[in-house]
Design an enzyme around this catalytic site. Structure first.
Site, PDB file in Angstrom:
ATOM      1  N   HIS A  10       0.840  -1.196   0.000  1.00 57.65           N
ATOM      2  CA  HIS A  10       0.000   0.000   0.000  1.00 57.65           C
ATOM      3  C   HIS A  10       0.877   1.249   0.000  1.00 57.65           C
ATOM      4  O   HIS A  10       2.039   1.208   0.422  1.00 57.65           O
ATOM      5  CB  HIS A  10      -0.905   0.004   1.237  1.00 57.65           C
ATOM      6  CG  HIS A  10      -1.657  -1.274   1.430  1.00 57.65           C
ATOM      7  ND1 HIS A  10      -1.146  -2.324   2.160  1.00 57.65           N
ATOM      8  CD2 HIS A  10      -2.868  -1.673   0.977  1.00 57.65           C
ATOM      9  CE1 HIS A  10      -2.017  -3.331   2.151  1.00 57.65           C
ATOM     10  NE2 HIS A  10      -3.064  -2.969   1.439  1.00 57.65           N
ATOM     11  N   GLU A  36       3.471  -4.737  11.056  1.00 58.08           N
ATOM     12  CA  GLU A  36       2.258  -5.460  10.662  1.00 58.08           C
ATOM     13  C   GLU A  36       2.362  -6.974  10.786  1.00 58.08           C
ATOM     14  O   GLU A  36       1.644  -7.712  10.107  1.00 58.08           O
ATOM     15  CB  GLU A  36       1.818  -5.062   9.240  1.00 58.08           C
ATOM     16  CG  GLU A  36       1.434  -3.591   9.080  1.00 58.08           C
ATOM     17  CD  GLU A  36       0.069  -3.217   9.675  1.00 58.08           C
ATOM     18  OE1 GLU A  36      -0.623  -4.125  10.180  1.00 58.08           O
ATOM     19  OE2 GLU A  36      -0.283  -2.018   9.628  1.00 58.08           O
TER      20      GLU A  36
END
Length: 301
Positions: free
Chosen positions: A125, A273
Protein backbone atom coordinates in the site's frame (compact mmCIF):
# COMPACT_ATOMS: atom_id res chain seq x y z
CA UNK A 1 30.50 -4.70 6.74
CA UNK A 2 30.31 -2.18 9.54
CA UNK A 3 29.43 -3.62 12.91
CA UNK A 4 26.52 -1.66 14.35
CA UNK A 5 25.25 -0.78 17.77
CA UNK A 6 21.60 -1.68 17.26
CA UNK A 7 18.88 -0.41 19.56
CA UNK A 8 15.68 -2.46 19.33
CA UNK A 9 12.48 -0.60 20.17
CA UNK A 10 9.19 -2.52 20.32
CA UNK A 11 5.87 -0.77 19.72
CA UNK A 12 2.99 -3.07 20.78
CA UNK A 13 0.11 -1.11 19.30
CA UNK A 14 -2.90 -1.87 17.12
CA UNK A 15 -4.49 1.60 17.32
CA UNK A 16 -3.78 2.40 13.66
CA UNK A 17 -6.30 -0.17 12.41
CA UNK A 18 -9.17 -2.38 13.54
CA UNK A 19 -7.91 -5.98 13.39
CA UNK A 20 -6.71 -7.08 16.81
CA UNK A 21 -3.46 -8.94 17.38
CA UNK A 22 -0.83 -6.84 15.65
CA UNK A 23 0.13 -5.38 19.04
CA UNK A 24 1.76 -8.77 19.70
CA UNK A 25 4.04 -8.36 16.70
CA UNK A 26 7.14 -7.26 18.64
CA UNK A 27 6.89 -10.32 20.89
CA UNK A 28 6.52 -12.63 17.89
CA UNK A 29 9.60 -11.13 16.24
CA UNK A 30 11.64 -11.53 19.39
CA UNK A 31 10.39 -15.10 19.78
CA UNK A 32 11.65 -15.80 16.25
CA UNK A 33 15.19 -15.17 17.49
CA UNK A 34 16.04 -11.74 16.15
CA UNK A 35 18.46 -10.73 18.91
CA UNK A 36 20.47 -13.93 18.64
CA UNK A 37 20.57 -13.69 14.85
CA UNK A 38 21.84 -10.12 14.78
CA UNK A 39 24.45 -10.86 17.43
CA UNK A 40 25.64 -13.89 15.44
CA UNK A 41 26.34 -11.56 12.50
CA UNK A 42 28.60 -9.56 14.79
CA UNK A 43 26.48 -6.57 15.77
CA UNK A 44 26.04 -5.24 19.29
CA UNK A 45 22.35 -5.43 20.14
CA UNK A 46 20.55 -3.75 23.00
CA UNK A 47 16.85 -4.54 23.31
CA UNK A 48 15.22 -1.49 24.86
CA UNK A 49 11.98 -3.40 25.36
CA UNK A 50 8.60 -2.00 24.39
CA UNK A 51 7.44 1.57 24.71
CA UNK A 52 4.46 1.99 26.98
CA UNK A 53 1.15 1.95 25.13
CA UNK A 54 -1.72 3.31 27.19
CA UNK A 55 -5.26 2.04 27.19
CA UNK A 56 -7.89 3.80 25.11
CA UNK A 57 -8.84 7.28 26.21
CA UNK A 58 -12.24 7.03 27.86
CA UNK A 59 -14.76 9.48 26.49
CA UNK A 60 -12.57 10.59 23.59
CA UNK A 61 -14.41 12.08 20.63
CA UNK A 62 -14.67 9.50 17.87
CA UNK A 63 -13.71 10.86 14.46
CA UNK A 64 -14.58 8.26 11.81
CA UNK A 65 -11.93 9.75 9.52
CA UNK A 66 -9.22 9.46 12.19
CA UNK A 67 -9.85 6.43 14.35
CA UNK A 68 -8.01 6.38 17.69
CA UNK A 69 -6.34 9.71 17.00
CA UNK A 70 -5.50 10.42 20.66
CA UNK A 71 -3.94 7.01 21.14
CA UNK A 72 -1.91 7.20 17.92
CA UNK A 73 -0.61 10.64 18.88
CA UNK A 74 0.48 9.29 22.28
CA UNK A 75 2.23 6.25 20.82
CA UNK A 76 3.87 8.26 18.04
CA UNK A 77 5.20 10.86 20.46
CA UNK A 78 6.68 8.24 22.78
CA UNK A 79 8.26 6.37 19.89
CA UNK A 80 9.65 9.56 18.35
CA UNK A 81 11.37 10.39 21.62
CA UNK A 82 12.83 6.87 21.92
CA UNK A 83 14.17 6.94 18.35
CA UNK A 84 15.61 10.41 18.93
CA UNK A 85 17.36 9.18 22.08
CA UNK A 86 18.82 6.16 20.26
CA UNK A 87 20.32 8.41 17.60
CA UNK A 88 21.71 10.74 20.25
CA UNK A 89 23.53 7.71 21.65
CA UNK A 90 24.91 6.90 18.16
CA UNK A 91 22.83 3.74 17.89
CA UNK A 92 21.03 2.24 14.91
CA UNK A 93 17.26 2.34 15.64
CA UNK A 94 15.52 -0.92 14.75
CA UNK A 95 11.79 -0.63 15.43
CA UNK A 96 9.29 -3.51 15.65
CA UNK A 97 5.56 -2.97 15.19
CA UNK A 98 2.71 -2.96 15.72
CA UNK A 99 0.72 -1.55 12.83
CA UNK A 100 2.23 0.80 10.25
CA UNK A 101 0.94 3.94 11.97
CA UNK A 102 4.08 3.63 14.11
CA UNK A 103 6.09 5.01 11.19
CA UNK A 104 4.69 8.43 12.12
CA UNK A 105 6.68 8.25 15.35
CA UNK A 106 9.75 6.62 13.85
CA UNK A 107 10.15 9.28 11.17
CA UNK A 108 9.41 12.06 13.66
CA UNK A 109 12.32 10.82 15.73
CA UNK A 110 14.61 10.48 12.73
CA UNK A 111 13.87 13.61 10.77
CA UNK A 112 15.44 16.13 13.13
CA UNK A 113 18.79 14.30 12.87
CA UNK A 114 19.01 14.47 9.08
CA UNK A 115 18.90 17.34 6.64
CA UNK A 116 18.03 15.16 3.66
CA UNK A 117 16.65 11.82 4.87
CA UNK A 118 15.71 9.19 2.30
CA UNK A 119 12.96 6.61 2.87
CA UNK A 120 12.30 3.28 1.18
CA UNK A 121 8.72 2.19 1.84
CA UNK A 122 8.42 -1.55 1.20
CA UNK A 123 4.67 -2.10 1.13
CA UNK A 124 1.64 -3.34 -0.81
CA UNK A 125 0.00 0.00 0.00
CA UNK A 126 1.05 3.61 -0.46
CA UNK A 127 -0.10 4.73 3.02
CA UNK A 128 -0.68 8.21 1.60
CA UNK A 129 -4.27 8.74 2.65
CA UNK A 130 -5.39 11.84 4.53
CA UNK A 131 -8.55 12.39 6.58
CA UNK A 132 -10.13 13.69 3.37
CA UNK A 133 -9.27 10.66 1.23
CA UNK A 134 -9.30 7.72 3.65
CA UNK A 135 -11.87 5.01 2.86
CA UNK A 136 -11.57 3.50 6.36
CA UNK A 137 -10.37 6.12 8.87
CA UNK A 138 -7.51 3.78 9.81
CA UNK A 139 -4.39 5.81 10.53
CA UNK A 140 -2.10 2.95 9.46
CA UNK A 141 -3.08 4.04 5.94
CA UNK A 142 -1.78 7.58 6.56
CA UNK A 143 1.79 7.51 7.98
CA UNK A 144 3.60 8.39 4.77
CA UNK A 145 1.24 11.28 4.08
CA UNK A 146 1.71 12.54 7.63
CA UNK A 147 5.49 12.27 7.31
CA UNK A 148 5.59 14.42 4.16
CA UNK A 149 3.47 17.03 5.97
CA UNK A 150 -0.09 16.14 4.94
CA UNK A 151 -2.85 15.29 7.39
CA UNK A 152 -4.10 16.16 10.84
CA UNK A 153 -2.00 18.85 12.52
CA UNK A 154 -1.46 16.85 15.72
CA UNK A 155 0.10 14.01 13.73
CA UNK A 156 2.03 16.20 11.32
CA UNK A 157 3.54 18.32 14.11
CA UNK A 158 4.87 15.58 16.41
CA UNK A 159 8.16 16.91 17.80
CA UNK A 160 7.06 20.32 16.45
CA UNK A 161 8.39 20.29 12.91
CA UNK A 162 7.24 19.22 9.46
CA UNK A 163 7.77 17.62 7.08
CA UNK A 164 9.82 14.74 8.45
CA UNK A 165 10.94 13.73 4.97
CA UNK A 166 10.81 15.43 1.58
CA UNK A 167 8.32 13.68 -0.71
CA UNK A 168 10.88 13.52 -3.51
CA UNK A 169 13.14 11.50 -1.17
CA UNK A 170 10.54 8.74 -0.75
CA UNK A 171 10.52 5.53 -2.80
CA UNK A 172 7.63 3.05 -2.51
CA UNK A 173 8.45 -0.52 -3.57
CA UNK A 174 5.91 -3.30 -4.09
CA UNK A 175 2.71 -1.25 -4.33
CA UNK A 176 -0.33 -3.05 -5.70
CA UNK A 177 -3.26 -1.57 -3.76
CA UNK A 178 -3.40 2.22 -4.10
CA UNK A 179 -6.49 4.33 -3.41
CA UNK A 180 -7.61 7.07 -5.85
CA UNK A 181 -6.66 9.91 -3.51
CA UNK A 182 -3.23 8.37 -3.03
CA UNK A 183 -2.62 8.21 -6.77
CA UNK A 184 -3.31 11.92 -7.01
CA UNK A 185 -0.92 12.70 -4.13
CA UNK A 186 1.82 10.56 -5.70
CA UNK A 187 1.59 12.67 -8.85
CA UNK A 188 1.32 15.98 -6.99
CA UNK A 189 4.16 15.29 -4.56
CA UNK A 190 6.58 13.64 -6.96
CA UNK A 191 6.87 10.41 -4.97
CA UNK A 192 8.73 7.62 -6.76
CA UNK A 193 6.82 4.32 -6.91
CA UNK A 194 7.81 0.90 -8.17
CA UNK A 195 4.60 -1.11 -8.40
CA UNK A 196 4.52 -4.87 -8.86
CA UNK A 197 4.22 -4.15 -12.59
CA UNK A 198 7.69 -2.55 -12.58
CA UNK A 199 9.13 -5.32 -10.41
CA UNK A 200 7.74 -7.98 -12.75
CA UNK A 201 8.89 -6.11 -15.84
CA UNK A 202 12.32 -4.89 -14.75
CA UNK A 203 13.26 -7.38 -12.04
CA UNK A 204 14.15 -6.60 -8.44
CA UNK A 205 17.84 -6.09 -9.23
CA UNK A 206 17.10 -3.21 -11.60
CA UNK A 207 14.46 -1.73 -9.29
CA UNK A 208 16.85 -1.66 -6.34
CA UNK A 209 19.76 -0.38 -8.43
CA UNK A 210 17.55 2.44 -9.71
CA UNK A 211 16.23 3.25 -6.23
CA UNK A 212 19.67 3.30 -4.61
CA UNK A 213 21.21 5.36 -7.40
CA UNK A 214 18.30 7.80 -7.25
CA UNK A 215 18.84 8.35 -3.52
CA UNK A 216 22.60 8.71 -4.00
CA UNK A 217 21.98 11.33 -6.68
CA UNK A 218 19.80 13.19 -4.20
CA UNK A 219 22.68 13.12 -1.70
CA UNK A 220 20.61 11.70 1.13
CA UNK A 221 22.44 11.86 4.46
CA UNK A 222 20.49 8.94 5.96
CA UNK A 223 18.24 6.14 4.70
CA UNK A 224 15.31 4.63 6.58
CA UNK A 225 13.68 1.36 5.57
CA UNK A 226 10.01 0.99 6.53
CA UNK A 227 9.06 -2.59 5.74
CA UNK A 228 5.47 -3.74 5.96
CA UNK A 229 5.31 -7.53 5.85
CA UNK A 230 2.31 -7.27 3.50
CA UNK A 231 4.78 -6.05 0.86
CA UNK A 232 5.56 -9.72 0.36
CA UNK A 233 3.06 -12.06 -1.21
CA UNK A 234 0.75 -13.55 1.46
CA UNK A 235 2.02 -16.99 0.46
CA UNK A 236 5.12 -16.11 2.50
CA UNK A 237 3.62 -13.76 5.09
CA UNK A 238 0.07 -14.88 5.95
CA UNK A 239 0.07 -13.12 9.34
CA UNK A 240 -0.74 -9.59 8.20
CA UNK A 241 -3.94 -7.59 8.56
CA UNK A 242 -4.33 -6.40 4.95
CA UNK A 243 -2.88 -9.09 2.65
CA UNK A 244 -2.84 -8.40 -1.08
CA UNK A 245 -2.15 -11.28 -3.51
CA UNK A 246 0.49 -10.95 -6.18
CA UNK A 247 3.25 -9.51 -4.01
CA UNK A 248 7.02 -9.64 -3.83
CA UNK A 249 8.53 -13.10 -3.53
CA UNK A 250 10.62 -14.36 -0.64
CA UNK A 251 13.79 -14.44 -2.72
CA UNK A 252 13.16 -11.00 -4.27
CA UNK A 253 12.73 -9.58 -0.77
CA UNK A 254 16.03 -11.03 0.40
CA UNK A 255 17.74 -9.64 -2.68
CA UNK A 256 16.34 -6.18 -1.92
CA UNK A 257 17.63 -6.40 1.67
CA UNK A 258 21.06 -7.60 0.51
CA UNK A 259 21.33 -4.72 -1.94
CA UNK A 260 20.36 -2.21 0.75
CA UNK A 261 23.12 -3.65 2.95
CA UNK A 262 25.61 -3.39 0.09
CA UNK A 263 24.64 0.25 -0.58
CA UNK A 264 26.07 1.41 2.74
CA UNK A 265 23.26 3.98 3.02
CA UNK A 266 21.00 2.40 5.64
CA UNK A 267 20.80 4.22 8.98
CA UNK A 268 17.53 2.95 10.51
CA UNK A 269 14.76 0.41 9.90
CA UNK A 270 11.37 -0.75 11.07
CA UNK A 271 9.41 -3.95 10.46
CA UNK A 272 5.65 -3.72 10.92
CA UNK A 273 2.26 -5.46 10.66
CA UNK A 274 3.22 -8.90 12.01
CA UNK A 275 -0.03 -10.26 13.46
CA UNK A 276 0.48 -13.58 15.29
CA UNK A 277 -3.27 -14.20 15.59
CA UNK A 278 -3.56 -14.33 11.79
CA UNK A 279 -0.28 -16.18 11.30
CA UNK A 280 0.67 -19.82 10.72
CA UNK A 281 3.16 -21.10 13.36
CA UNK A 282 4.89 -17.69 13.54
CA UNK A 283 5.75 -17.91 9.84
CA UNK A 284 5.51 -14.16 9.22
CA UNK A 285 7.72 -13.24 12.15
CA UNK A 286 10.26 -15.84 11.03
CA UNK A 287 10.31 -14.25 7.57
CA UNK A 288 10.78 -10.81 9.15
CA UNK A 289 13.79 -12.06 11.11
CA UNK A 290 15.25 -13.79 8.05
CA UNK A 291 14.97 -10.55 6.10
CA UNK A 292 16.72 -8.72 8.92
CA UNK A 293 19.52 -11.24 8.60
CA UNK A 294 20.02 -10.23 4.97
CA UNK A 295 19.57 -6.53 5.73
CA UNK A 296 22.27 -6.58 8.41
CA UNK A 297 24.86 -8.51 6.44
CA UNK A 298 24.27 -12.22 6.98
CA UNK A 299 26.13 -14.27 4.37
CA UNK A 300 26.23 -17.94 3.42
CA UNK A 301 30.00 -18.12 2.94
Amino acid sequence: MNKLNISIIGVPTDYGQTRRGVDMGPSAIRYAGVVERLKAIGHTVEDQGDIRVSQKHEGAVIDKQLLNLEEVVDVSTSLANSVHDALEQKKFPLVFGGDHSIAIGTLAGLGSHYQNLGVIWFDAHADLNTPETTPSGNIHGMPLAVSVGLGHERLVQIRNYAPKVKPENVIIIGARSVDPGERELIREQGIKVYTMHEIDKLGMTTVMEDAINYLKERNVDGLHLSLDLDGLDPLYTPGVGTPVPGGISYRESHLAMEMLQDSGLLTSAEFVEVNPILDEKNKTANVAVALMGSLFGETLV
